[in-house]
Scaffold this motif. Structure first.
Motif, mmCIF file in Angstrom:
data_model
loop_
_atom_site.group_PDB
_atom_site.id
_atom_site.type_symbol
_atom_site.label_atom_id
_atom_site.label_comp_id
_atom_site.label_asym_id
_atom_site.label_seq_id
_atom_site.Cartn_x
_atom_site.Cartn_y
_atom_site.Cartn_z
ATOM 1 N N LYS A 245 42.598 41.267 47.059
ATOM 2 C CA LYS A 245 41.547 41.549 45.866
ATOM 3 C C LYS A 245 41.688 42.826 45.198
ATOM 4 C CE LYS A 245 36.303 42.497 45.620
ATOM 5 N NZ LYS A 245 35.051 42.473 46.321
ATOM 6 N N SER A 246 42.206 43.763 46.093
ATOM 7 C CA SER A 246 42.273 45.106 45.592
ATOM 8 C C SER A 246 43.712 45.270 44.910
ATOM 9 C CB SER A 246 42.357 46.036 46.582
ATOM 10 O OG SER A 246 41.107 46.484 47.288
ATOM 11 N N LYS B 131 42.896 43.628 41.374
ATOM 12 C CA LYS B 131 42.050 44.457 40.570
ATOM 13 C C LYS B 131 43.051 45.757 40.275
ATOM 14 C CE LYS B 131 37.908 45.369 39.082
ATOM 15 N NZ LYS B 131 37.319 44.540 37.987
ATOM 16 N N SER C 67 45.082 45.030 37.180
ATOM 17 C CA SER C 67 44.055 44.719 35.941
ATOM 18 C C SER C 67 44.108 46.140 35.515
ATOM 19 C CB SER C 67 42.941 43.974 35.982
ATOM 20 O OG SER C 67 42.093 44.626 37.127
ATOM 21 N N HIS D 189 36.246 49.372 47.117
ATOM 22 C CA HIS D 189 36.413 48.071 47.949
ATOM 23 C C HIS D 189 36.592 48.510 49.495
ATOM 24 C CE1 HIS D 189 38.546 45.445 44.585
ATOM 25 N NE2 HIS D 189 37.213 45.665 44.370
#
Length: 435
Positions: free
Chosen positions: A253-254, A257, A260, A320
């Motif tokens: 997830k990190s 992210k 991006s 996060h």
């Protein structure tokens, strides 16, 4: 020999102590502690565990133009429970001339005598001029460097990034001091009873953060592995000899992210101990963030008619949170901290239960600005990136507001020890060579 009779104060049930002390102000707690041993012990629980925010002088920050911030010093403490600032009547020299590079286990106000760090850092000369700037002469990897002008935060970023204790000195005779230093490339250890620093054998520098957890030292590497040293495994000169590596995949997830946001910002990483769990916090910071929270690039701020971009300082966008699964050796996302709150920044990060502290928000991250590499880039901002982040709704709110975005020295968290009550306004400890 006759036993001493308990006073009426000593006979009050503990649960009544808690219900009363939970409503008292800091000053009232100090007065209650003086009544008897039982009250002293009970009140200490309320004054020694909740982090306080150490602040620079509001007057110096708001009336200055950013050009002389290196002469600013810490001037008071913000008590979150009371939403109140306690200012110092006189500012100790250490508050004005030093950088705060660590406050763990409540040890900020008590001086711990340590060996000189000059040899460890390769420091040949460090002098401070009347403007608060430093002249440096030091060796780094057998090369000699000279800096005629640099600020306190630049000195910190170059030499000592973080200092932590391996235990509480008041109840552990074998405590040690650990430094993350030399551009995060080295970790040094000093054990009580020895007269020198030992550079620990490391494998994967540079390091993002360090923490002591259950008598072990953990270091998070840039390659996402964690190196672990057993602080109980030392040889006859105090060197740590037992070491292991934990290779962990970085959370998807990190990672996604972060990709991006490439070109819009950077990430910082923190290790935190919480309820016997080891947490990893990933903090995403936008390089340029507009007033409405929009992430921008520097080019977005330029126009055909204006080559001087408007002021858009860096700012934290979101966090996060993960915990380490020691069995599966992987990071598991934490969706809620429940009744816990985290306090992050340049000092050792901590976790507290909010049940004992009024005005402390549950499931939240309290953070201060520790982007040392960016603080000296602009006269208009730096040290400003502080706030409270709610994990559930991803919202932000301020902790303590200045009218300026240039806040030096940057606010930082401390956990007051019991000594703060009687020594508020006296001096704070600093490592040798860091004044």
């Amino acid at each position: 020999m006759a036993k001493r009779r308990k006073s009426l104060a000593d006979q009050v049930p503990t649960e009544i102590f808690w219900s009363i002390f939970n409503k008292l102000s800091f000053i009232d707690l100090l007065q209650a502690k003086a009544v008897c041993s039982s009250w002293n012990l009970a009140a200490e629980e309320f004054v020694s565990k909740m982090p306080w925010l150490m602040l620079p002088s509001k007057k110096e920050v708001e009336e200055g133009d950013g050009a002389f911030v290196n002469n600013n010093g810490y001037n008071g403490f913000f008590n979150l429970c009371e939403n109140r600032v306690y200012n110092l009547k006189t500012t100790p020299m250490e508050f004005r001339e030093s950088c705060c590079i660590g406050s763990s286990n409540g040890w900020l106000q008590i001086k711990i005598h340590l060996p000189s760090v000059d040899y460890l850092l390769g420091l040949k000369k460090m002098e401070r001029n009347e403007d608060g700037e430093y002249e440096l002469d030091y060796l780094k990897k057998n090369q000699r460097f000279f800096f005629k002008v640099c600020g306190k935060q630049q000195v910190r970023e170059c030499f000592i990034q973080k200092a932590i204790l391996s235990g509480k000195p008041d109840c552990n005779e074998n405590f040690g001091v650990v430094l993350l230093c030399n551009n995060r490339e080295e970790i040094a250890y000093h054990q009580r009873g020895y007269n020198s620093w030992t550079v620990i054998d490391v494998s994967h520098p540079p390091y993002r953060d360090i923490i002591c957890h259950k008598n072990h030292l953990y270091a998070l590497s840039d390659n996402n592995s964690i190196e672990v040293w057993d602080l109980g495994g030392r040889d006859y000169v105090g060197r740590i000899v037992n070491k292991s590596d934990i290779v962990l995949p970085f959370p998807d997830k990190s990672h996604t992210k972060g990709n991006s946001l490439r070109g819009f910002g950077t990430s910082k990483f923190y290790l935190v101990e919480s309820c016997d769990d080891l947490l990893l916090i990933v903090r995403f910071i936008g390089d340029y963030v507009d007033f409405d929270g929009t992430l921008l690039t520097e080019w977005d701020l330029l126009t055909e008619t204006c080559t001087q971009p408007k002021i858009c300082p860096y700012r934290t966008c979101f966090f996060h949170v993960y915990k380490l699964d020691f069995d599966e050796l992987k990071w598991v996302e934490v969706e809620s901290l429940n009744d816990r709150a985290l306090f992050l920044g340049g000092n050792q990060s901590v976790s507290v239960s909010v049940q004992s502290f009024p005005n402390c928000e549950t499931n939240s991250i309290y953070f201060t600005d520790d982007c040392w590499e960016k603080m000296e880039e602009d006269y208009n901002y730096g040290g400003h990136d502080t706030g409270i982040y709610n994990i559930k709704d991803e919202s932000f709110k301020p902790i303590y507001e200045f009218s300026s975005d240039k806040i030096q020295p940057p606010p930082c968290w401390i956990i007051p020890s019991a000594m703060l009550e009687s020594q508020l306004g006296r001096c704070v400890a600093s490592l040798p060579g860091c004044n």
